[in-house]
Motif scaffolding. Structure first.
Motif, PDB file in Angstrom:
ATOM      1  N   GLY A 271     111.618 142.429  84.321  1.00  0.00           N
ATOM      2  CA  GLY A 271     111.357 143.043  85.619  1.00  0.00           C
ATOM      3  C   GLY A 271     110.424 144.231  85.515  1.00  0.00           C
ATOM      4  N   LYS A 272     110.530 144.972  84.429  1.00  0.00           N
ATOM      5  CA  LYS A 272     109.678 146.147  84.230  1.00  0.00           C
ATOM      6  C   LYS A 272     108.315 145.782  83.647  1.00  0.00           C
ATOM      7  CE  LYS A 272     113.347 149.538  83.662  1.00  0.00           C
ATOM      8  NZ  LYS A 272     113.070 150.456  84.737  1.00  0.00           N
ATOM      9  N   TYR A 273     108.264 144.730  82.846  1.00  0.00           N
ATOM     10  CA  TYR A 273     107.024 144.297  82.184  1.00  0.00           C
ATOM     11  C   TYR A 273     106.824 142.799  82.417  1.00  0.00           C
ATOM     12  CZ  TYR A 273     107.964 148.695  79.805  1.00  0.00           C
ATOM     13  OH  TYR A 273     108.242 150.009  79.538  1.00  0.00           O
ATOM     14  N   PRO A 274     106.382 142.419  83.614  1.00  0.00           N
ATOM     15  CA  PRO A 274     106.283 140.988  83.939  1.00  0.00           C
ATOM     16  C   PRO A 274     105.192 140.229  83.170  1.00  0.00           C
ATOM     17  CG  PRO A 274     105.471 142.332  85.746  1.00  0.00           C
ATOM     18  CD  PRO A 274     106.044 143.272  84.744  1.00  0.00           C
ATOM     19  N   ASP A 275     104.163 140.912  82.709  1.00  0.00           N
ATOM     20  CA  ASP A 275     103.082 140.226  81.998  1.00  0.00           C
ATOM     21  C   ASP A 275     102.641 141.050  80.781  1.00  0.00           C
ATOM     22  OD1 ASP A 275     101.249 138.188  81.532  1.00  0.00           O
ATOM     23  OD2 ASP A 275      99.690 139.177  82.717  1.00  0.00           O
ATOM     24  N   PRO A 276     103.513 141.176  79.780  1.00  0.00           N
ATOM     25  CA  PRO A 276     103.185 142.003  78.621  1.00  0.00           C
ATOM     26  C   PRO A 276     102.187 141.313  77.697  1.00  0.00           C
ATOM     27  CG  PRO A 276     105.258 140.914  78.249  1.00  0.00           C
ATOM     28  CD  PRO A 276     104.822 140.547  79.650  1.00  0.00           C
ATOM     29  N   PRO A 277     101.455 142.096  76.900  1.00  0.00           N
ATOM     30  CA  PRO A 277     100.495 141.499  75.963  1.00  0.00           C
ATOM     31  C   PRO A 277     101.165 140.724  74.826  1.00  0.00           C
ATOM     32  CG  PRO A 277     100.602 143.871  75.679  1.00  0.00           C
ATOM     33  CD  PRO A 277     101.431 143.547  76.879  1.00  0.00           C
ATOM     34  N   ILE A 278     102.362 141.153  74.436  1.00  0.00           N
ATOM     35  CA  ILE A 278     103.154 140.433  73.442  1.00  0.00           C
ATOM     36  C   ILE A 278     104.562 140.257  74.023  1.00  0.00           C
ATOM     37  CG2 ILE A 278     101.821 141.248  71.443  1.00  0.00           C
ATOM     38  CD1 ILE A 278     104.097 143.235  70.873  1.00  0.00           C
TER      39      ILE A 278
ATOM     40  N   ALA B 149     124.679 139.618  77.249  1.00  0.00           N
ATOM     41  CA  ALA B 149     124.002 140.911  77.121  1.00  0.00           C
ATOM     42  C   ALA B 149     122.510 140.718  76.867  1.00  0.00           C
ATOM     43  CB  ALA B 149     124.638 141.733  76.000  1.00  0.00           C
ATOM     44  N   ARG B 150     122.162 139.746  76.025  1.00  0.00           N
ATOM     45  CA  ARG B 150     120.746 139.456  75.757  1.00  0.00           C
ATOM     46  C   ARG B 150     120.051 139.008  77.033  1.00  0.00           C
ATOM     47  NH1 ARG B 150     119.914 134.972  71.655  1.00  0.00           N
ATOM     48  NH2 ARG B 150     120.165 133.593  73.403  1.00  0.00           N
ATOM     49  N   TYR B 151     120.679 138.129  77.769  1.00  0.00           N
ATOM     50  CA  TYR B 151     120.099 137.625  79.014  1.00  0.00           C
ATOM     51  C   TYR B 151     119.891 138.762  80.016  1.00  0.00           C
ATOM     52  CZ  TYR B 151     119.750 135.408  83.548  1.00  0.00           C
ATOM     53  OH  TYR B 151     119.353 135.062  84.807  1.00  0.00           O
ATOM     54  N   LEU B 152     120.916 139.594  80.212  1.00  0.00           N
ATOM     55  CA  LEU B 152     120.815 140.673  81.194  1.00  0.00           C
ATOM     56  C   LEU B 152     119.760 141.707  80.795  1.00  0.00           C
ATOM     57  CD1 LEU B 152     124.582 141.209  82.072  1.00  0.00           C
ATOM     58  CD2 LEU B 152     122.822 140.045  83.451  1.00  0.00           C
ATOM     59  N   LEU B 153     119.734 142.078  79.522  1.00  0.00           N
ATOM     60  CA  LEU B 153     118.708 143.013  79.062  1.00  0.00           C
ATOM     61  C   LEU B 153     117.326 142.392  79.216  1.00  0.00           C
ATOM     62  CD1 LEU B 153     117.904 145.708  77.806  1.00  0.00           C
ATOM     63  CD2 LEU B 153     118.287 144.678  75.553  1.00  0.00           C
ATOM     64  N   GLY B 154     117.211 141.113  78.920  1.00  0.00           N
ATOM     65  CA  GLY B 154     115.937 140.412  79.087  1.00  0.00           C
ATOM     66  C   GLY B 154     115.468 140.435  80.530  1.00  0.00           C
ATOM     67  N   GLN B 155     116.386 140.261  81.460  1.00  0.00           N
ATOM     68  CA  GLN B 155     116.027 140.303  82.884  1.00  0.00           C
ATOM     69  C   GLN B 155     115.496 141.684  83.272  1.00  0.00           C
ATOM     70  OE1 GLN B 155     116.080 137.682  85.212  1.00  0.00           O
ATOM     71  NE2 GLN B 155     116.253 136.596  83.282  1.00  0.00           N
TER      72      GLN B 155
END
Length: 128
Positions: free
Chosen positions: A26-33, A16-22
């Motif tokens: 996908g929505k935030y490929p380069d976030p500030p944090i 579940a962690r892996y899938l949510l992380g994906q």
């Protein structure tokens, strides 16, 4: 039997962690944090709080003999959330001398997790 249940629930939590992380990456490929682990840890805190409030109606410090605590508390939420990745990402922000991002990431992660656990716990008490 307990080890088997712990293994299965931990595996489900990790998946579940892996899938949510994906999805988040996908929505935030380069976030500030590091928003992926931030989101996972805060959501996990909310879920664990909800479980504690609904099931235990208190916060027992030692519930290791309880099968549902083993399955959900240690297994699923233990594998779903990750303090080690949070620590690594925080240290990486320091290594890059991103001090403001480090402070924001640590503050939001820690305070957010505590607030969301508390909210989940209160909601669990209220619902059940």
């Amino acid at each position: 039997m307990d080890i088997f249940m712990l293994s299965i629930s931990g595996g489900i939590g990790a998946i579940a962690r892996y899938l949510l992380g994906q999805v988040i990456m996908g929505k935030y490929p380069d976030p500030p944090i590091p928003v992926t682990m931030l989101s996972v840890n805060i959501l996990g805190a909310l879920g664990l709080g909800l479980f504690y409030g609904a099931y235990f109606r208190s916060i027992p410090m030692y519930a290791y003999d309880d099968l549902w605590f083993l399955i959900l508390g240690i297994g699923f939420f233990g594998a779903f959330t990750t303090f080690s990745t949070f620590s690594m990402e925080a240290l990486e922000l320091l290594r890059k001398k991103s001090y403001r991002k480090f402070v924001w990431y640590v503050a939001i992660s820690l305070l957010g997790s505590i607030v969301m656990f508390s909210a989940g716990y209160s909601l669990g008490l209220w619902i059940w």
